[in-house]
Design an enzyme around this catalytic site. Structure first.
Site, PDB file in Angstrom:
ATOM      1  N   ARG A 119       0.830  -1.216   0.000  1.00  0.00           N
ATOM      2  CA  ARG A 119       0.000   0.000   0.000  1.00  0.00           C
ATOM      3  C   ARG A 119       0.863   1.264   0.000  1.00  0.00           C
ATOM      4  NH1 ARG A 119      -5.715  -0.870   1.905  1.00  0.00           N
ATOM      5  NH2 ARG A 119      -6.204  -2.626   0.579  1.00  0.00           N
TER       6      ARG A 119
ATOM      7  N   ARG B 209      -4.300   6.088   0.322  1.00  0.00           N
ATOM      8  CA  ARG B 209      -4.959   7.247   0.927  1.00  0.00           C
ATOM      9  C   ARG B 209      -4.075   8.084   1.841  1.00  0.00           C
ATOM     10  NH1 ARG B 209     -10.100   3.982   2.899  1.00  0.00           N
ATOM     11  NH2 ARG B 209      -8.436   2.441   2.902  1.00  0.00           N
TER      12      ARG B 209
ATOM     13  N   ARG C 192      -7.582  10.210  -6.988  1.00  0.00           N
ATOM     14  CA  ARG C 192      -8.792   9.425  -6.765  1.00  0.00           C
ATOM     15  C   ARG C 192     -10.030  10.308  -6.948  1.00  0.00           C
ATOM     16  NH1 ARG C 192     -12.611   7.737  -3.344  1.00  0.00           N
ATOM     17  NH2 ARG C 192     -12.723   5.577  -2.640  1.00  0.00           N
TER      18      ARG C 192
ATOM     19  N   ASP D  35      -6.815  -3.843  -7.601  1.00  0.00           N
ATOM     20  CA  ASP D  35      -7.330  -4.426  -6.364  1.00  0.00           C
ATOM     21  C   ASP D  35      -7.564  -5.911  -6.559  1.00  0.00           C
ATOM     22  OD1 ASP D  35      -8.333  -3.411  -3.575  1.00  0.00           O
ATOM     23  OD2 ASP D  35      -9.698  -4.996  -4.195  1.00  0.00           O
TER      24      ASP D  35
ATOM     25  N   TYR E 155     -14.197 -13.040   0.413  1.00  0.00           N
ATOM     26  CA  TYR E 155     -15.006 -11.865   0.061  1.00  0.00           C
ATOM     27  C   TYR E 155     -16.217 -12.276  -0.782  1.00  0.00           C
ATOM     28  CZ  TYR E 155     -11.371  -8.769   1.843  1.00  0.00           C
ATOM     29  OH  TYR E 155     -10.490  -8.124   2.665  1.00  0.00           O
TER      30      TYR E 155
END
Ligand code: CP3
Length: 344
Positions: free
Chosen positions: A26, A30, A39, A76, A152
């Site tokens: 990462r 963010r 973004r 992702d 998921y």
């Protein structure tokens, strides 16, 4: 190919160096103001993943800021379920939603016929990156490991109740096995395209491999990883493969022992001395630093980072975290961390 003789690739292939190569899980994301700006320009997170130019820009951002030793494709792990036909959305502040949660009918309807059409923009991102990155910065391609992606898909989002998925395995092993097999095939095809487009190493993220009984771990994590790695090596023998089965404790040894595994990631709870003694003879070790120490910063972060580096002096080691940066990480702490490792 350009970049194959870089510090990072040589380390994955078994060469020890001091200082070690550095990249971070990462490293784009963010915590960086320039990421938040890109973004916002893209719209949603998924729009950003499928916008090759902006996704490539996001990968370049930490490389420009920190002069890291490897770049990672921005995408992702949940693009594969979407390419197979499950609906995927990222709600602001809520994490991913996959709908409907996968049942027998949903599994029946998954189709790999069009995956490369959906994933085409990702391969274009890889091409843009390889063309735009400096030759000394290799590009890492990645995918989620089948079990983590399956959690998921089955839970319809982040796994809230691990016991329910173990129940599922014991109650309907045929369903779970078929899902894992579907994911092995789609993931292998996806990664082969990434390699062909210019990815120079591959990392398989198995974030939810922890907490499984040994025989279940073997069936849903170890053996699928072995199959993917074998097929990737059959296609591209020179491309190193990094496995990151998070939370598996001493079972990490089995992953490191796989013939087609070049490196394994260690999570932040793995004892460093144990990894040096047990894992280093089998594979290159990567990672280990608690990402929350980088939120804290200062002397505790610097001291831990130096100790981590010293633990692996003399054996092939890639400096990284034991999981990804969190959004509250101050970017200047990352600079101090890199300086400390390179000057130690
Ligand atoms: O490491 C990198 O810089 C490459 C990019 C990357 C992302 N996700 C970007 C991302 C990688 C390698 C991943 C992998 C990923 N995605 C994993 C495995 C590794 C891990 O972190 O455990 C998992 C489990 C996912 C699934 C996923 N994606 C979740 C659960 C979330 C939501 C998290 C949250 O806090 O809301 C994402 C979104 C995501 N993937 C973001 C980024 C930068 C944040 C999205 C945003 O901008 O809001």
């Amino acid at each position: 190919m350009a970049g194959d003789d870089t510090l990072f690739i040589r380390t994955l292939k078994g060469e020890a160096s001091s200082p070690p190569p550095i990249w971070f899980m990462r490293q784009a994301g963010r915590y960086l103001p320039e990421y938040r700006a890109t973004r916002a320009e893209a719209g949603s997170f998924l729009d950003l993943c499928y916008n090759s130019k902006l996704a490539a820009e996001v990968t370049f951002q930490p490389i420009r800021r920190y002069a890291l030793d490897a770049a990672i494709l921005f995408a992702d792990i949940l693009l594969i379920p979407q390419a197979l036909g499950q609906h995927v959305a990222f709600e602001q502040g809520e994490g991913p939603k996959l709908s409907p949660p996968l049942d027998a009918g949903g599994l029946e309807r998954l189709s790999s016929a069009d995956i490369h059409k959906t994933l085409g923009p990702i391969y274009e991102t890889v091409r843009l990156l390889r063309a735009g990155l400096p030759s000394e910065v290799p590009l890492i391609g990645f995918a989620g490991a089948p079990w983590t992606v399956a959690t998921y898909m089955m839970a319809g989002g982040s796994m809230k109740d691990p016991a329910s998925l173990r129940h599922r395995f014991y109650d309907d092993r045929a369903f779970v096995t078929r899902l894992i097999d579907t994911l092995v095939d789609a993931t292998t095809a996806y990664l082969i395209r990434q390699i062909d487009a210019g990815a120079q190493a591959i990392q398989l993220f198995d974030t939810w491999a922890g907490g499984l009984p040994e025989d279940v771990l073997d069936a849903v994590c170890l053996e699928p990883a072995a199959r993917i790695a074998e097929r990737l090596k059959g296609h591209s023998p020179e491309t190193p493969i990094i496995l990151f089965p998070k939370g598996v404790g001493p079972a990490l040894k089995k992953f490191a022992s796989l013939g087609d595994c070049d490196a394994v990631g260690i999570d932040f709870a793995t004892p460093w001395d144990w990894a040096r003694e047990t894992i280093s003879p089998l594979a290159t070790v990567q990672g280990g630093l608690d990402p929350l120490l980088v939120v804290a910063g200062g002397e505790p972060m610097i001291a831990a980072a130096r100790r981590l580096k010293e633990t692996f002096d003399g054996v092939p080691y890639v400096f990284n975290l034991g999981h990804g940066f969190t959004p509250e990480t101050p970017p200047e702490h990352v600079s101090s961390l890199i300086d400390a490792i390179r000057s130690a």
